[in-house]
Motif scaffolding. Structure first.
Motif: not given
Length: 753
Positions: A92-98, A166-168, A392-395
């Protein structure tokens, strides 16, 4: 002896063959979900089944190392050996890609470290969009309820579902179907307001959005909803979290249940969360009539029911309705609770409890089946990972960010506009002061970007509402210097915009001992009324921008401000959205999703209360609400005319249509929420004073007229009678169509059964 050994060997071979066959079946995507569950369930040990009935929080030991790769604590490694139902908030504290990368690694680890390769559910929440770092920040649910626009809410939650997946993530403990009628309650803004019909429309739209109209679950684009809190949670006594709920069975059935029933039957929610509270002395987590009876048997819910945090264990430790931890676990399981959230003192004890209570094994099987079904519906056995190239292109796409502002603009409510103070002119060359405790470091730039370079702006907070301590904040003190500074700035300005109200520190969830969020008063906190009075005394045009998470009794503000815009809790573009409305780029079209009282002493106070509630006034106070439910002005004006009923009578098998002509009599293009209310004139039990039964948000050009038609069905007129059965009674009904719950054209029809 040889025969016995041969028989044993034959049985072993047969069982092995059976297991291999079943293993192939549950992994086969072409087989129906129920057959896949039937194949997998017998393979699992008791301990593995119980593991599928538990969710733990990622904060106990799931994180990333310095290279961004998965790092697990010994505690988590031990918990995952048998598999797990789910994990709350991983990444939750990470970027969407991470987060997507981490959750792919986490899912891979889980699948590879339990015997049957069962994936886990990763669970989030959504109050301002996905509650995690780097996602689009939308307004709170009660903010979007003010839009009276279900299609807008559906699109908003569609983005939530997509960004979460997209974050999983796979499930979210949202949206709330609770009816909130007590503004002392710190969680008020998490729900959609005080009205049953409005909440039903909003919550079903939200679920359909976040689940991708259900089709988005299996194809991996959306997540499952867990509607909450079943049931009556918003009715806690005194507005305090965890307090008792005392509510009549009739009100429960007619007003509290409908949003949940629609969530199950119409929106097909994958999950339901039980309520922290009791209902008339019966703890919700230990209430088989509620969970098994109403939810599963009566409504046919086939998803899973999850506890609120630690609440099965609290049947023993807090509710005091179970004699022991073990008894609490049995009570929750017997009631129909499928999944235990967080606790180490409830379902974790089930394998040992089974030794003395073997009769609970079928209940464990049923709970496990429901969790497995959810995972199969979400396609996790076949496609458990996120394609990180799409993240990254969708969030936070351009369209999502634009939608956040569109939702703001459709939700802002104009409560007052004396002498047409608003909108302000962009080219007026005025000095405009942006003042007050809700001004942020972004406010000035937002207003400058909208107004252009002819007006000039100065911005100053002056004082904070609290010390902003996360757990138990204290009101700020020594505010005089800040007030004096604000008055000085206002005195040299042409127009004052005051940013007042409340924030996430003055209204929030109250946890056990570690945090407070409910309030004993609903007046604006701190010296805000004092500031309003002193600014008003300067004689400057004064506009108030309200930002808050609970209804406030804004008597002083209402009396003294020249104009009031109520934004509740807007998106990350809130200042920009307010500036657009203030400078007339958009005419406000929001309507109040709650009744705004004059005093806390009027509570309980909602527009649909019994008619007899309104017969007497209070000494020394004006009668009625400060602003009624459904209220909201526009920069234009609207005329309602020619209310017509297609028939003066209806039967239990026929509908009637009611229509009205709405004309934009102003000079600006604007939207209006046309509202339909019905009143049962005489009932065998006391009936609500009126009930919202339909609404339609329309847009009209100056001088344009539209005819708005609503269909009245027998279902709209049903209620719970003396016998506690749903009934339809013959009699006369008043229908009103208008601009709020207090104003509209009236007609009458009769129902003949």
């Amino acid at each position: 002896m040889k025969k016995i050994l041969f028989l044993s060997l034959t049985l072993t071979i047969a069982m092995s063959s059976y297991g291999q066959s079943n293993s192939k079946i549950y992994k086969d995507a072409s087989v129906s979900i129920e057959k896949r569950i039937d194949a997998l369930l017998p393979l699992m040990s008791l301990e593995e089944k119980v593991a599928q009935m538990r969710i733990f929080h990622a904060n106990i030991g799931i994180g990333a190392d310095k290279d961004g790769h998965l790092k697990l604590s010994d505690n988590v490694v031990e918990k995952l050996k048998l598999g797990i139902a789910g994990i709350k908030n991983p990444g939750e504290s990470l970027s969407p890609l991470e987060s997507a990368k981490l959750n792919n690694e986490l899912q891979k680890y889980i699948i590879e470290h339990n015997r049957w390769g069962i994936p886990a559910l990763f669970v989030t929440e959504s109050y301002n969009g996905v509650d995690a770092e780097g996602n689009t920040v939308f307004g709170r649910p009660i903010t979007s309820a003010a839009s009276f626009d279900p299609s807008l809410v559906n699109r908003l939650w569609d983005v939530v579902g997509r960004e979460a997946r997209l974050r999983g993530m796979h499930m979210c403990h949202s949206p709330e179907a609770d009816i909130v009628r007590d503004p002392r309650f710190g969680r008020m803004s998490e729900a959609f307001g005080e009205d049953t019909y409005l909440t039903t429309q909003m919550v079903t739209s939200a679920i359909k959005g976040v689940q991708g109209n259900y089709d988005g679950l299996g194809n991996g684009t959306h997540i499952g909803a867990v509607v909450k809190h079943f049931a009556g949670y918003g009715q806690v006594l005194g507005g305090t979290n965890f307090a008792a709920v005392e509510i009549s069975p009739r009100t429960l059935i007619d007003e509290i249940y409908p949003p949940f029933e629609a969530a199950v039957k119409e929106a097909r929610t994958l999950g339901v969360m039980a309520s922290h509270a009791d209902i008339n002395g019966v703890a919700s987590h230990g209430n088989p009539a509620l969970i098994n009876g109403v939810l599963k048997n009566q409504w046919g819910f086939n998803g899973y029911v999850v506890s609120d945090a630690n609440d099965i264990a609290r049947l023993y430790s807090f509710m005091k309705v179970a004699e022991s931890k073990e008894a609490a676990a049995i009570m929750g399981l017997t009631a129909g609770m499928d999944v235990d959230l967080y606790s180490e003192d409830a379902y974790g004890l089930l394998p040992e409890i089974v030794k003395t209570h073997p009769e609970i094994v079928p209940m464990i099987d049923e709970a496990t089946r429901r969790v497995l079904r959810t995972k199969f519906i979400l396609g996790l056995f076949d496609n458990p990972y996120i394609d990180i190239d799409t993240v990254e292109k969708s969030v936070r796409s351009k369209s999502s960010l634009a939608l956040a502002q569109e939702a703001d603009l459709g939700s802002i409510i104009l409560l007052k506009n004396e002498n047409n103070t608003l909108p302000l002119a962009k080219g007026s060359k005025k000095k405009i002061a942006l003042l007050g405790p809700r001004v942020t470091e972004k406010t000035k730039a937002a207003f400058e970007s909208i107004s252009g370079n002819k007006n000039t702006f100065v911005a100053e907070t002056g004082f904070k509402l609290t010390n902003e301590k996360r757990g138990i904040p204290s009101l700020s003190t020594d505010n005089e210097a800040g007030i004096d500074k604000l008055i000085e700035i206002a005195n040299t300005s042409d127009v004052v915009v005051l940013f007042l109200g409340g924030d996430g520190f003055t209204s929030k969830e109250a946890f056990f001992g570690s945090a407070l969020g409910d309030r004993a008063t609903i007046d604006p906190v701190g010296p805000q009324d004092e500031l309003m009075t002193k600014i008003k005394a300067l004689g400057k045009p004064t506009i108030v921008v309200l930002q808050h998470r609970r209804t406030l009794s804004i008597n002083t503000i209402s009396e003294q401000a020249d104009a009031i815009l109520d934004g509740w809790d807007l998106s990350e573009f809130g200042d920009n959205s307010m500036a657009k409305v203030i400078f007339g780029e958009v005419s406000p079209s929001g309507k109040s999703p709650v009744t705004i009282p004059r005093s806390i002493g009027q509570l309980p106070f909602h527009y649909s209360g019994k008619e007899i509630n309104n017969k007497k006034e209070y000494l020394f106070m004006e009668k009625g609400p400060l602003y009624p439910f459904g209220y909201g002005l526009s920069y234009s004006s609207f005329k309602y005319a020619n209310l017509k009923l297609s028939n003066p009578t209806m039967s239990s098998k026929t509908n009637i249509d009611v229509s009205v002509e709405v004309t934009n009599t102003g000079t600006l293009k604007a939207k209006e929420v046309v509202q339909l209310y019905i009143k049962d004139q005489v009932g065998s039990v006391l009936r609500p004073d009126k009930e919202l039964k339909g609404f339609d948000k329309i847009e009209l050009n100056p001088g344009e007229t539209k005819t708005v038609t609503f269909s009245i069905t027998p279902k709209m007129l049903e209620f719970t009678g003396i016998s506690m059965d749903k009934i339809l009674e013959s009699g006369n009904y008043t229908v009103m169509i208008g601009t709020s719950s207090n104003e509209g054209l009236k007609g009458e029809f009769r129902l003949n059964k």
